[in-house]
Design an enzyme around this catalytic site. Structure first.
Site, PDB file in Angstrom:
ATOM      1  N   CYS B 123       0.879  -1.167   0.000  1.00  0.00           N
ATOM      2  CA  CYS B 123       0.000   0.000   0.000  1.00  0.00           C
ATOM      3  C   CYS B 123       0.918   1.219   0.000  1.00  0.00           C
ATOM      4  CB  CYS B 123      -0.913   0.016   1.222  1.00  0.00           C
ATOM      5  SG  CYS B 123      -1.910   1.525   1.324  1.00  0.00           S
ATOM      6  N   CYS B 126      -0.470   4.242   2.441  1.00  0.00           N
ATOM      7  CA  CYS B 126      -0.451   4.143   3.906  1.00  0.00           C
ATOM      8  C   CYS B 126      -0.024   2.736   4.310  1.00  0.00           C
ATOM      9  CB  CYS B 126      -1.807   4.540   4.492  1.00  0.00           C
ATOM     10  SG  CYS B 126      -3.248   3.831   3.660  1.00  0.00           S
ATOM     11  N   SER B 127      -0.930   1.916   4.777  1.00  0.00           N
ATOM     12  CA  SER B 127      -0.557   0.544   5.157  1.00  0.00           C
ATOM     13  C   SER B 127      -1.774  -0.368   5.088  1.00  0.00           C
ATOM     14  CB  SER B 127       0.042   0.508   6.561  1.00  0.00           C
ATOM     15  OG  SER B 127      -0.935   0.851   7.519  1.00  0.00           O
ATOM     16  N   CYS B 128      -2.615  -0.180   4.062  1.00  0.00           N
ATOM     17  CA  CYS B 128      -3.788  -1.032   3.908  1.00  0.00           C
ATOM     18  C   CYS B 128      -3.354  -2.485   3.825  1.00  0.00           C
ATOM     19  CB  CYS B 128      -4.558  -0.662   2.642  1.00  0.00           C
ATOM     20  SG  CYS B 128      -5.171   1.031   2.676  1.00  0.00           S
TER      21      CYS B 128
END
Lengths: 94, 223
Positions: B123, B126-128
């Site tokens: 991602c 962000c950090s999906c």
């Protein structure tokens, strides 16, 4: 909700100069890819992020790009690709 | 969205303490404003009785306790049950319901490794991450060096994880930037035709479901 594009369509990502919360990274803007699938309609994250309703919903697609198209000096295999989710209002037919 | 909370266990503690041999890069410190905002909203919600501190603690504990076993079960079910695999690839909501998982409003997209294609997930924004299945993402997944380089030079990143993909195989990177969450369905290793589901599950690692490595090799398993 009608989708403007279908799998296999060649599209180009627009170079929108849009501040605020957008989910189209710069590295795909202006690039040409192929619709991999129609994901469906979702609330618009660009307005949802600021506490609005996210209406009207926007159509979301998965788009396939050749890595060589994204990065001029890409060093992997010429067959390498990248897939990413792009909203319909960020695309035009290629 | 439940996906974007900042209350992670390694919050602020992953600078320079990574001893697993992967390249280390100092990220910019988390925004102080964002931290204050998160703390304030959380404390207000508790003060107003909308959630309790224990509700929050329990939600984090539940997410933290998810290791790779649930994802491994899903992968092995797809390996051993062709009808389930078809459902997983085309109607993931229904497939997950069989495991008691409801990811809505997000949707799971399963990408299948084949002879021709090796898949990898990142991602960049962000950090999906498929948290309802795999729990909390590893610290390296959230760092800027992984997020920037995985799309730009995936083969170099894979090599740093000890994974070499031949040129004959396509590397396909998936940027998890909107409403889908991704799991890689690794290839079932040859020579496992007689294995039980329990034995097969031991092969499937978190990293193979992110796509930075393949499943464990048969001789990695003891007994």
């Amino acid at each position: 909700m009608e989708s403007r594009y279908k799998p296999g369509d060649k599209i180009r990502i627009l170079q929108r100069n849009q501040p605020g919360h957008v989910r189209t990274p710069i590295y795909v803007r202006g690039k040409t890819g192929v619709i991999e699938r129609i994901v469906g309609s979702f609330p618009n994250p660009e307005t949802l992020a600021y506490g609005h309703s996210g209406l009207p919903y926007k159509m979301l697609y998965r788009v396939n790009f050749r890595q060589g198209e994204l990065w001029p000096d890409y060093e992997g295999s010429p067959d390498d690709t990248l897939e990413i989710e792009i909203y319909e209002h960020w695309m035009a037919p290629a | 969205m439940s996906d974007h909370h900042h209350h992670d266990h390694d919050h602020g503690h992953d600078h320079g303490h990574d001893h697993d041999g992967k390249p280390i890069q100092e990220d910019a410190l988390p925004s102080i404003e964002a931290q204050i905002l998160e703390t304030s909203v959380r404390e207000l919600l508790i003060e107003k009785g909308i959630v309790s501190a224990d509700d929050i603690r329990r939600a984090i504990e539940a997410m933290d306790s998810r290791g790779e076993s649930l994802g491994a079960k899903i992968v092995v079910r797809a390996w051993t049950d062709p009808a389930f695999k078809e459902k997983l690839l085309t109607r993931s909501d229904d497939a997950l319901m069989e495991f008691g998982i409801d990811m809505r409003p997000m949707e799971l997209c399963v990408v299948e490794n084949t002879e021709d294609v090796h898949n990898m997930v990142v991602c960049t924004l962000c950090s999906c991450y498929p948290r309802p299945i795999l729990g909390i993402p590893p610290a390296w997944y959230k760092r800027r060096d992984y997020r920037a380089r995985a799309v730009r030079e995936p083969r170099a990143v894979l090599q740093e994880f000890g994974t070499v993909i031949p040129d004959s195989q396509q590397v396909r990177v998936h940027d998890s930037n909107a409403d889908l969450r991704y799991i890689v369905l690794p290839k079932r290793p040859a020579g496992t035709e007689d294995w039980t589901s329990e034995q097969l599950e031991k092969l499937v690692t978190r990293d193979s479901m992110i796509g930075v490595s393949d499943v464990r090799s048969l001789d990695e398993l003891v007994g």
